[in-house]
Design a protein around this motif. Structure first.
Motif, short mmCIF file in Angstrom:
data_model
loop_
_atom_site.label_atom_id
_atom_site.label_comp_id
_atom_site.label_asym_id
_atom_site.label_seq_id
_atom_site.Cartn_x
_atom_site.Cartn_y
_atom_site.Cartn_z
N PRO A 1 0.81 -1.22 0.00
CA PRO A 1 0.00 0.00 0.00
C PRO A 1 0.85 1.27 0.00
CG PRO A 1 -0.96 -1.61 1.48
CD PRO A 1 0.36 -2.18 1.03
N ILE A 2 1.94 1.28 0.78
CA ILE A 2 2.80 2.46 0.81
C ILE A 2 3.48 2.68 -0.54
CG2 ILE A 2 5.07 3.17 1.68
CD1 ILE A 2 4.08 2.67 4.47
N ALA A 3 3.79 1.60 -1.26
CA ALA A 3 4.42 1.74 -2.57
C ALA A 3 3.53 2.52 -3.53
CB ALA A 3 4.74 0.37 -3.16
N ALA A 4 2.21 2.32 -3.42
CA ALA A 4 1.29 3.05 -4.30
C ALA A 4 1.33 4.55 -4.01
CB ALA A 4 -0.13 2.52 -4.10
N ILE A 5 1.42 4.92 -2.72
CA ILE A 5 1.50 6.33 -2.35
C ILE A 5 2.81 6.94 -2.87
CG2 ILE A 5 1.47 7.97 -0.44
CD1 ILE A 5 -1.10 6.30 -0.73
N ALA A 6 3.92 6.22 -2.68
CA ALA A 6 5.22 6.72 -3.11
C ALA A 6 5.28 6.89 -4.62
CB ALA A 6 6.32 5.78 -2.63
N ALA A 7 4.73 5.94 -5.37
CA ALA A 7 4.76 6.02 -6.83
C ALA A 7 3.98 7.21 -7.35
CB ALA A 7 4.22 4.73 -7.44
N ALA A 8 2.84 7.50 -6.72
CA ALA A 8 1.98 8.58 -7.20
C ALA A 8 2.51 9.96 -6.84
CB ALA A 8 0.57 8.41 -6.63
N SER A 9 3.43 10.04 -5.87
CA SER A 9 3.86 11.35 -5.37
C SER A 9 5.33 11.67 -5.62
CB SER A 9 3.56 11.46 -3.87
OG SER A 9 4.21 10.43 -3.15
N ASP A 10 6.04 10.81 -6.36
CA ASP A 10 7.45 11.07 -6.66
C ASP A 10 7.56 11.98 -7.88
OD1 ASP A 10 10.17 11.04 -6.89
OD2 ASP A 10 10.32 9.00 -7.64
N PRO A 11 8.19 13.14 -7.77
CA PRO A 11 8.32 14.04 -8.92
C PRO A 11 9.02 13.38 -10.11
CG PRO A 11 8.92 15.18 -6.89
CD PRO A 11 8.77 13.73 -6.53
N TYR B 1 -14.70 5.73 -5.22
CA TYR B 1 -16.03 6.27 -4.96
C TYR B 1 -15.87 7.75 -4.60
CZ TYR B 1 -17.37 1.37 -4.72
OH TYR B 1 -17.57 0.04 -5.02
N SER B 2 -16.40 8.61 -5.48
CA SER B 2 -16.26 10.06 -5.31
C SER B 2 -14.79 10.45 -5.15
CB SER B 2 -17.06 10.54 -4.09
OG SER B 2 -18.42 10.25 -4.25
N GLY B 3 -13.91 9.72 -5.84
CA GLY B 3 -12.49 10.02 -5.81
C GLY B 3 -11.70 9.27 -4.75
N PHE B 4 -12.39 8.62 -3.79
CA PHE B 4 -11.72 7.92 -2.70
C PHE B 4 -11.55 6.43 -3.02
CE2 PHE B 4 -13.48 11.62 -0.56
CZ PHE B 4 -12.43 12.02 0.25
N SER B 5 -10.39 5.88 -2.64
CA SER B 5 -10.16 4.45 -2.75
C SER B 5 -9.31 3.99 -1.57
CB SER B 5 -9.47 4.08 -4.07
OG SER B 5 -8.21 4.72 -4.18
N VAL B 6 -9.41 2.70 -1.25
CA VAL B 6 -8.69 2.12 -0.11
C VAL B 6 -7.88 0.92 -0.58
CG1 VAL B 6 -8.95 0.97 2.12
CG2 VAL B 6 -10.44 2.88 1.53
N LEU B 7 -6.66 0.78 -0.03
CA LEU B 7 -5.82 -0.38 -0.29
C LEU B 7 -5.51 -1.05 1.03
CD1 LEU B 7 -4.63 2.24 -2.12
CD2 LEU B 7 -3.38 0.36 -3.18
N ALA B 8 -5.49 -2.39 1.05
CA ALA B 8 -5.14 -3.14 2.25
C ALA B 8 -4.36 -4.37 1.85
CB ALA B 8 -6.40 -3.53 3.03
N LEU C 1 7.94 -11.49 10.70
CA LEU C 1 8.03 -11.16 9.27
C LEU C 1 6.66 -10.96 8.63
CD1 LEU C 1 11.00 -13.39 8.03
CD2 LEU C 1 11.05 -11.10 9.01
N ASN C 2 5.57 -11.04 9.40
CA ASN C 2 4.27 -10.69 8.86
C ASN C 2 4.16 -9.17 8.73
OD1 ASN C 2 3.78 -13.39 9.15
ND2 ASN C 2 2.11 -13.18 10.63
N LEU C 3 3.46 -8.73 7.70
CA LEU C 3 3.24 -7.30 7.50
C LEU C 3 1.76 -7.05 7.26
CD1 LEU C 3 5.30 -4.70 5.58
CD2 LEU C 3 2.87 -4.92 5.04
N ARG C 4 1.23 -6.02 7.90
CA ARG C 4 -0.13 -5.56 7.68
C ARG C 4 -0.06 -4.11 7.21
NH1 ARG C 4 0.43 -8.33 12.31
NH2 ARG C 4 -0.85 -10.19 12.65
N GLY C 5 -0.77 -3.81 6.14
CA GLY C 5 -0.70 -2.46 5.60
C GLY C 5 -2.04 -1.95 5.13
N ILE C 6 -2.21 -0.64 5.18
CA ILE C 6 -3.44 -0.02 4.70
C ILE C 6 -3.10 1.37 4.16
CG2 ILE C 6 -4.04 1.01 6.93
CD1 ILE C 6 -7.01 0.30 6.18
#
Length: 351
Positions: A117-127, A161-168, A193-198
């Motif tokens: 999920p964090i990778a999606a945020i980083a990809a969308a916001s890297d200049p 939905y109205s521009g909002f989306s969720v990743l988990a 080594l388990n990871l939970r992300g949102i």
């Protein structure tokens, strides 16, 4: 007679109907550059390198969908990376992405090796679009920093939905027995080594906002926390992007922070990029500031030329490096305070 004619028509059309219900696409990127690199270390040697993947990692992949009816689709994606300059493939054949899943009006569910999920945020916001030296990829991959891909994972992305989306996401560490704690007060755990992300995203017109969080049970070391915030705004031919990435390991004084801010300007076939990046680690008050420029010229919709330059200034306790899509320049940890630099000229083709 009419029934026979109808039967013959249906049989003849069957291959076409099957093709319409399912499809497979082969795609890829070939990226090569000539780079002058300098780790900045005292007595270090500047080197001329032929690199693969400075703007985009060289790769090939297969993706497809099958229409299951009722708005439900089966999907898959297998993506392999390789070095164009040597022809050598990545250690894992489909280590970039390897998923199968279902897609419906409720969102997309995938299982396998997937972006976090964090990778999606980083990809969308890297200049820099996670290409060129100076990209935010320097925040991923190293011990104690952020997690970009998840093996053994189950992943969900909602429709917008109205521009909002969720990743988990949930990534299983697959440890078969409890692991003893590495420090007093930490619990014995069987989910190391388990990871939970949102993550949550908002995109409307030219505006993008994203916020993500990971909780990672490091092997015998308690829980690490990872966070990301990203934003972007496009107006006309200009686009401004920025992000803040944090990795906060269990151990004291190891918190890592990265700030990125910059923008792009597009003029016909030309595109100009600029970014500023700051990396910090609590231990030793290590800090490094980087400035990078890039330029691309589109020869066609699939092929472009590019040039980029980046330089990073580390303080006396820091050894931060510069990362492009597939390559990095990292000063030796035995030489803190070194200032890496890189100049690249390359060509990229997508198919």
């Amino acid at each position: 007679m009419q029934f026979k004619r109808l039967a013959i028509a249906v049989i003849a059309a069957a291959p076409l109907l099957a093709a319409a219900q399912s499809n497979v696409t082969i795609y890829g990127v070939l990226d090569a550059a000539l780079s002058k690199e300098d780790t900045g270390a005292v007595n270090g040697k500047k080197t001329l390198q032929l690199n693969s993947g400075n703007q985009s990692s060289s790769r090939f992949g297969f993706r497809g969908t099958e229409d299951l009816g009722g708005g439900l689709k089966a999907i898959f994606n297998l993506e392999a990376g390789y070095a164009l300059d040597t022809g050598v493939g990545d250690t894992a054949l489909f280590g970039r992405r390897s998923v199968v899943g279902l897609e419906s009006e409720f969102g997309t569910l995938t299982i396998g090796r997937e972006y976090s999920p964090i990778a999606a945020i980083a990809a969308a916001s890297d200049p820099f679009g996670q290409g060129f030296y100076g990209s935010n990829l320097s925040a991923f991959g190293s011990t104690g920093r952020l997690t970009r891909r998840l093996s053994n994972s189950v992943n969900y992305k909602s429709n917008a939905y109205s521009g909002f989306s969720v990743l988990a996401a949930y990534s299983a560490g697959e440890q078969t027995s409890p692991v003893a704690p590495s420090a007093p007060g930490l619990p014995v755990t069987a989910d190391s080594l388990n990871l939970r992300g949102i993550a949550a995203q908002y995109a409307n017109g030219g505006l993008y906002l994203g916020l993500g969080y990971h909780e990672y049970n490091r092997l015998a070391a308690g829980k690490d926390k990872e966070m990301a915030f990203g934003a972007a705004y496009k107006f006309g031919d200009f686009e401004v992007k920025g992000g803040y990435l944090v990795a906060d390991p269990t151990a004291a004084n190891n918190k890592f922070e990265q700030l990125n801010i910059g923008g792009t300007y597009t003029m016909n076939a030309n595109k100009f990029f600029v970014t500023f990046q700051q990396n910090k680690v609590e231990a030793g008050n290590a800090k490094g500031n980087a400035v990078a420029l890039a330029y691309t010229y589109n020869l066609s919709k699939r092929t472009n030329l590019y040039a980029s330059y980046a330089q990073l200034a580390n303080n006396d306790t820091a050894s931060f490096g510069l990362n492009s899509s597939s390559t990095n320049i990292t000063p030796p940890t035995t030489a803190p305070g070194s200032d890496p630099k890189a100049l690249s000229l390359g060509v990229r083709h997508a198919f």
